[in-house]
Every structure is written in C-alpha cells, then in structure tokens.
Design an enzyme around this catalytic site. Sequence first.
Site, PDB file in Angstrom:
ATOM      1  CG  ASP A  12      -2.019  -0.981   1.180  1.00  0.00           C
ATOM      2  OD1 ASP A  12      -2.152  -1.634   0.125  1.00  0.00           O
ATOM      3  OD2 ASP A  12      -2.767  -1.111   2.163  1.00  0.00           O
ATOM      4  CG  ASP A 131     -12.203  -5.108  -3.514  1.00  0.00           C
ATOM      5  OD1 ASP A 131     -11.251  -5.809  -3.914  1.00  0.00           O
ATOM      6  OD2 ASP A 131     -12.097  -3.903  -3.224  1.00  0.00           O
TER       7      ASP A 131
END
Lengths: 257, 219
Positions: A12, A131
């Site tokens: 990230d 997702d």
Amino acid sequence: MGLAKRIIPCLDVEGGRVVKGVQFVDIRDAGDPVEVAKRYDQQGADEITFLDITASHEGRDTTIHMVEAIAEQVFIPLTVGGGIRAIEDIRNMLNAGADKVSINSAAITNPEFVREAAEKFGSQCIVIAIDAKKVSKDGEANKWEIFTHGGRKPTGIDAVEWAIKMTGYGAGEVLLTSMDKDGVKTGFDIELTRAISDAVNVPVIASGGVGNLQHLADGVTEGKADAVLAASIFHFGEHTVGEAKAFMAEQGIEVRL
Amino acid sequence: MSSKICAVIDYGMGNLHSASKALEHVSKNTQVIVTSDPETILKADHVVLPGVGAMRDCMGEILRLGVDQVVAEVAKTKPLLGICVGMQAMMDHSEENGGVECLKYFPGKVQFFGDNLIETQGTQNGEKLKVPHMGWNQVQQVAHPMWQKIEDNSRFYFVHSYYVTAENEQHIQGRGHYGKDFVAAIGQDNVFAVQFHPEKSHTAGLQLLENFLNWDGQA
C-alpha cells in the site's frame, strides 16, 4: 517444463511512501518504496503490486515519480492499482514504467471504461480488481457480491457474472480479493477463488486472508489460482518470498526458484 | 573512445520505457535512444524492435512510418533484437485480428493459443490453461552467443495469446511449451528475436540484453 505459479507481494502506498508499515528484519526505514521493491525483487518475487491509497491529486503525481524510480531499478512486472479512473491515469502509469494497471470502482461506475482501456493499451496490461463478499447463507448455493468502499457498500452485482463480463470486455487478468477474509489471516476464500478461476479464461490472482505459507499453496492447489498475492506475511519479516516458493515447490507446485 | 548507440524503434506501440531502462541498466558504453527517425536508427550500432498490443495496429504503424524498410536495411548488417510482438512481426503471417501479413523475415506463422487449451505433459497434464500465457516459463536453449552466461531452461517473463511456429528448424534458437510447443527465440545471422520480455525477466533477462549489446551479430 511449465508455467510457474506466481507469488506477488503487495504494497500500500500513499504519497509515494509505503504505508501500513513494512518491517524487514534488517531494514530500518522500510517506508521507502524503492528499497522495499528491491528487497522483494532480490527475494525472488515474480511481480510487485502497488495499491495507491493517495487521495489528493498532488499525491498521485508523487506516486508516478515513485513508479519511475522503481522501474529504473527493478526488472520484473509492476502493477499499480487504486485511483485508476481515466485513460489518462493509465497512460501516466504505463509511461512511468508500470506494466499493468488494476481497475476497480471505475469499472463499476462505467464498465465501458474497461473495454476502452483494453482496446487502447491491450488486454495484457488491464487487470480487473474484484472485491467480493459472500452473501449466501449456510445451506444455500454459494453467491458472492461485489462490494466497494473497502467492503462497506454493496453493489448488487454477482461476482462470478462480473468476472465473466469484465474479461469479456478485455480485462486480461483478475485480481480477486475476498472482503470476508482480508486481514483475517485464515486463508483465501477457496470456494470463491475456484468459482472465479473456473468461470474465466484469463489468469486469476487470489488475494485476501493469507496468514501462513500453507494458505498460499492452498490458493493454487485448491483455489486454482494462477498467482497468489500477500502483504503482511512478507512485510513483517515472517517469511521471505524465497521461503514461500520453497514451501510451494515441496508441495509439487511449479514456481520460479 | 566514442560510445556505441543502441536504437529502440518507437513506432507508437506500447511502453518503451521498460525496454530502454533495462538496456541502460546493463550498458557500459552504449547510449540508448528511443526513436522513430530512420537516419538515427540506421546509424545505430544495435537496434531493438519492441512491440506490445495487437498485430494489426503494430503492422499498420510499421508500414505507415516506413519502419519495414528501416528494419529490412538493419537486418542486412546490424545486430537486431525483436521483442514479443516485435518478434511476431518478423514472421510471414499472423492470424490475429482476422489475419495480418507481416515482415516475412522468418518463414513461419503466428497462431492463437486457443480458447480451450489443455496441457498435455508434465505436472499440469490434463489441466485447462489460461490464455494469455502470462508469467514465468522455461526456455530450452539452442547454442547461440545470445544465451551466454544464462543457464539452460531459465525462466523468462511471457505475456502473449499468439505463438510462433517456424518452418525452418535451423532458425529456432529457443523452445517453449504451454499446452503446445512454441518458438521462444528465433534467429539467423545478425537477427535474434524473443517471445518473452527480457526487460521484465530479472537477472536472466538483463543478461540477455547485455549479451545483445556485446554481440557482434555473428551466430
């Protein structure tokens, strides 16, 4: 002789820095994405994926410079996801040295964006990020739905149908994250991974839930994933990518050693 | 000593950043120039023909910019390296996009892996294979200076849905397998071309690029 299953560490990044803390045993400042990418590259990572969680426009320019700096020193495929909403975003990332971009919520808002992107840049560099959360109850037939906003917002879209539709529009790979399993460290959602992998003809990357090396192997052998993505088990020095590959090879999985 | 020049041919197809950065990384006394200018390309010591994307668009741009003539000229004398679609473009014909005539430097064709590709050997025997062929696969080498210091059967990074077959066995410099046997590297005289992406293939790929910059074009 055969194609190796891939292991992909995921980072990230925000404003050009790695966030969520990456702590290699022998590196102090592990926020430097170039250092982190080089370390994974040395460990034998097959690709590296960056998830850009930067909100501001200026921050995104910093991410572009970060990709440029990494691409000068790391010679394996690089994928950038997060905030890819326009053709211009894709062009910027590819010009900076990314090999693929992953598209998530922009595809839900405008599915044609995926078709346009694949036509313009080729399917090989367009990854559809999905997702999904299980919405069927125990005893019912399995059903997963696409969620946005970090798993908070349902879309009413069936995950398997969505994967078929998006690969039909030209996405060349699926990055599949189970929102039920993400961060839980109990392993991938194997049924979800297998359902998507069986439904599409492009490679599927399993993501969400890896807590140990057996989970990575299960993603391939039981989930039929073509690649497995993980973050924390590599970030905190629990395991190196090399250890993960040796473990998978022992189980008869073909990997690049 | 004046430095040598390696020209990476820019015909508007895809991302040339990776190829040029990787060449720069391994070059000691070579200047890497990304260009579409015929004069610059013809003056270079080494020339790279990259390629990403669909064959019809690639060949369209190659013909529109006159890159076909430049490549034909380069192929007579200079070390020339084709990468991915750049290699496929050197064949006779590709069945991509409903059929595209290519540069016809090597007799042979470019075919689709197919929607129903099944592995027929090894540990994955009987398994359905995904297309594109994406990831790290092994290349069985045929003796050639371009493979110097690279272990036989090393893995390289591939991304392609179409594969090359060669009519002349002598041209095959590397073999790959994904459901079917395909040509991973092809070459004759001063021309060498690879289906994989050396610029994304870690140490083995970088070594191949270094070998290319050191290559005098003699097989």
